[in-house]
Design a protein around this motif. Structure first.
Motif, PDB file in Angstrom:
ATOM      1  N   ARG A 267       0.819  -1.216   0.000  1.00 55.85           N
ATOM      2  CA  ARG A 267       0.000   0.000   0.000  1.00 55.85           C
ATOM      3  C   ARG A 267       0.856   1.271   0.000  1.00 55.85           C
ATOM      4  N   GLN A 268       1.922   1.265  -0.784  1.00 54.90           N
ATOM      5  CA  GLN A 268       2.799   2.433  -0.874  1.00 54.90           C
ATOM      6  C   GLN A 268       3.019   2.853  -2.332  1.00 54.90           C
ATOM      7  N   TYR A 269       2.090   2.477  -3.183  1.00 54.61           N
ATOM      8  CA  TYR A 269       2.214   2.789  -4.611  1.00 54.61           C
ATOM      9  C   TYR A 269       1.477   4.070  -4.935  1.00 54.61           C
ATOM     10  N   ASN A 270       2.198   5.006  -5.547  1.00 53.02           N
ATOM     11  CA  ASN A 270       1.603   6.259  -5.999  1.00 53.02           C
ATOM     12  C   ASN A 270       1.804   6.339  -7.509  1.00 53.02           C
ATOM     13  N   PRO A 271       0.735   6.146  -8.310  1.00 54.50           N
ATOM     14  CA  PRO A 271       0.886   6.053  -9.768  1.00 54.50           C
ATOM     15  C   PRO A 271       1.605   7.245 -10.394  1.00 54.50           C
ATOM     16  N   LEU A 272       1.270   8.462  -9.971  1.00 52.95           N
ATOM     17  CA  LEU A 272       1.860   9.657 -10.570  1.00 52.95           C
ATOM     18  C   LEU A 272       3.357   9.731 -10.272  1.00 52.95           C
ATOM     19  N   PHE A 273       3.710   9.599  -9.006  1.00 52.59           N
ATOM     20  CA  PHE A 273       5.123   9.721  -8.641  1.00 52.59           C
ATOM     21  C   PHE A 273       5.939   8.543  -9.174  1.00 52.59           C
ATOM     22  N   PHE A 274       5.303   7.366  -9.258  1.00 55.85           N
ATOM     23  CA  PHE A 274       6.023   6.223  -9.811  1.00 55.85           C
ATOM     24  C   PHE A 274       6.351   6.475 -11.284  1.00 55.85           C
ATOM     25  N   LYS A 275       5.441   7.105 -12.023  1.00 51.37           N
ATOM     26  CA  LYS A 275       5.707   7.456 -13.424  1.00 51.37           C
ATOM     27  C   LYS A 275       6.870   8.441 -13.510  1.00 51.37           C
ATOM     28  N   LEU A 276       6.935   9.373 -12.573  1.00 53.54           N
ATOM     29  CA  LEU A 276       8.057  10.303 -12.546  1.00 53.54           C
ATOM     30  C   LEU A 276       9.364   9.559 -12.283  1.00 53.54           C
ATOM     31  N   GLY A 277       9.300   8.551 -11.398  1.00 55.58           N
ATOM     32  CA  GLY A 277      10.478   7.722 -11.138  1.00 55.58           C
ATOM     33  C   GLY A 277      10.905   6.947 -12.369  1.00 55.58           C
ATOM     34  N   THR A 278       9.924   6.472 -13.133  1.00 55.66           N
ATOM     35  CA  THR A 278      10.226   5.768 -14.378  1.00 55.66           C
ATOM     36  C   THR A 278      10.877   6.713 -15.379  1.00 55.66           C
TER      37      THR A 278
END
Length: 335
Positions: A267-278
């Motif tokens: 429960r630590q997934y943030n779609p927007l910030f994960f895309k920025l990380g990608t």
């Protein structure tokens, strides 16, 4: 009274680097206080590697039928050491050597954990994994990004090198298979390393999973020295960027799919910030490809990056995905 010596099994994964393995095993055998056992996982299934393991009286040599990468090698190696009944698993690639007094340095930290567990304190309330400091081949401090950003899905490039060198220990939430030390109780809770990663981010995510079940520390005591020189491009005062192969580029991007699923699991997934990380990860790979003097076929490399991103999306949206602990269970044995 007998001096405390931790029950440590060294787990080594190797692939086509016999001379490096020989050097590592020699450094281990020269220790005044040695490990309880050595497990060598050979991803090449080489008769030469098997002979080296026999020469150094390795307690368990495992020849893999296929190359399973570092992820598969350490997954199998931890399972073997667990089955042998040891308490601590010290994980290392073949391109390091163990420094003198390494076990004694580790013992200063593992004693409290072993004492806590013997007194009934659960693994969640004590330190079940350590990452000791390492030296570069020139004996300088080896910088390692010790903080995993769950928001962006990547190791924090701004984690301070000065901080970990200025104090005895630092809390961490990721691990490196180049020297990570893990207690069997932590493995029982978190499961084995996820072999599906093959290479890249396998140790980072295994450390992240471990951190959900136990405390983890970077310890400012040197126990290993790296023995393989690599071409690097300096980024700042401590950080370096190393070359990558097309195979590495593919897994760097593909494995973000597994990474996202583990973040979702806890429960630590943030779609927007994960895309920025990608996007940051992709940008770093493009810099590595076009700026660091790589001689790779640029078009081939770009195809591998795109293929990795495509497969990452498929993994991330796979409704049948399960964490590795649910896919591959530990063998049952008494400690």
């Amino acid at each position: 009274m007998q001096a405390y010596i931790p029950d440590i099994a060294i787990v080594i994964t190797t692939y086509k680097r016999q001379e490096l393995l020989r050097g590592l095993l020699q450094s281990i055998r020269e220790l005044e206080v040695g490990p309880a056992a050595i497990v060598v996982v050979d991803n090449e299934k080489s008769s030469e590697t098997e002979a080296i393991a026999a020469q150094f009286n390795v307690e368990r040599y495992v020849a893999m039928e296929n190359n399973t990468g570092g992820a598969g090698g350490f997954s199998r190696g931890v399972a073997e050491a667990y089955q042998m009944g040891h308490k601590w698993f010290w994980l290392m690639d073949d391109d390091v050597a163990v420094l003198p007094n390494a076990i004694e340095e580790l013992a200063k930290w593992t004693l409290k954990t072993d004492t806590d567990l013997a007194n009934g304190i659960p693994i969640s309330q004590t330190v079940g994994a350590f990452q000791p400091a390492r030296r570069n081949y020139d004996s300088s401090f080896f910088y390692w990004q010790y903080k995993f950003s769950t928001k962006f899905g990547m190791q924090n490039p701004l984690a301070s090198a000065k901080r970990v060198q200025s104090q005895p220990s630092t809390p961490i939430n990721c691990l490196c298979f180049e020297g990570g030390l893990v207690h069997r109780r932590a493995v029982e809770e978190a499961g084995l390393p996820d072999a599906r990663f093959f290479i890249y981010a396998d140790d980072t995510i295994y450390g992240y999973v471990l951190s959900q079940y136990t405390k983890m520390l970077f310890i400012n005591d040197y126990t290993l020295i790296r023995t393989r020189t690599m071409q690097t491009m300096r980024v700042g005062s401590a950080r370096k960027l190393t070359p990558a192969s097309d195979m590495s580029r593919y897994y760097i991007m593909r494995n973000r799919g597994y990474m996202a699923n583990y973040l979702k699991l806890y429960r630590q997934y943030n779609p927007l910030f994960f895309k920025l990380g990608t996007a940051y990860t992709l940008a770093k790979e493009l810099v590595r490809l076009f700026v660091s003097g790589s001689t790779a076929d640029k078009r081939s490399s770009l195809r591998e990056l795109r293929r990795g991103m495509r497969d990452s999306r498929a993994i991330k949206h796979d409704a049948q995905w399960h964490p590795y602990s649910k896919v591959c269970s530990l063998p049952h044995t008494e400690a």
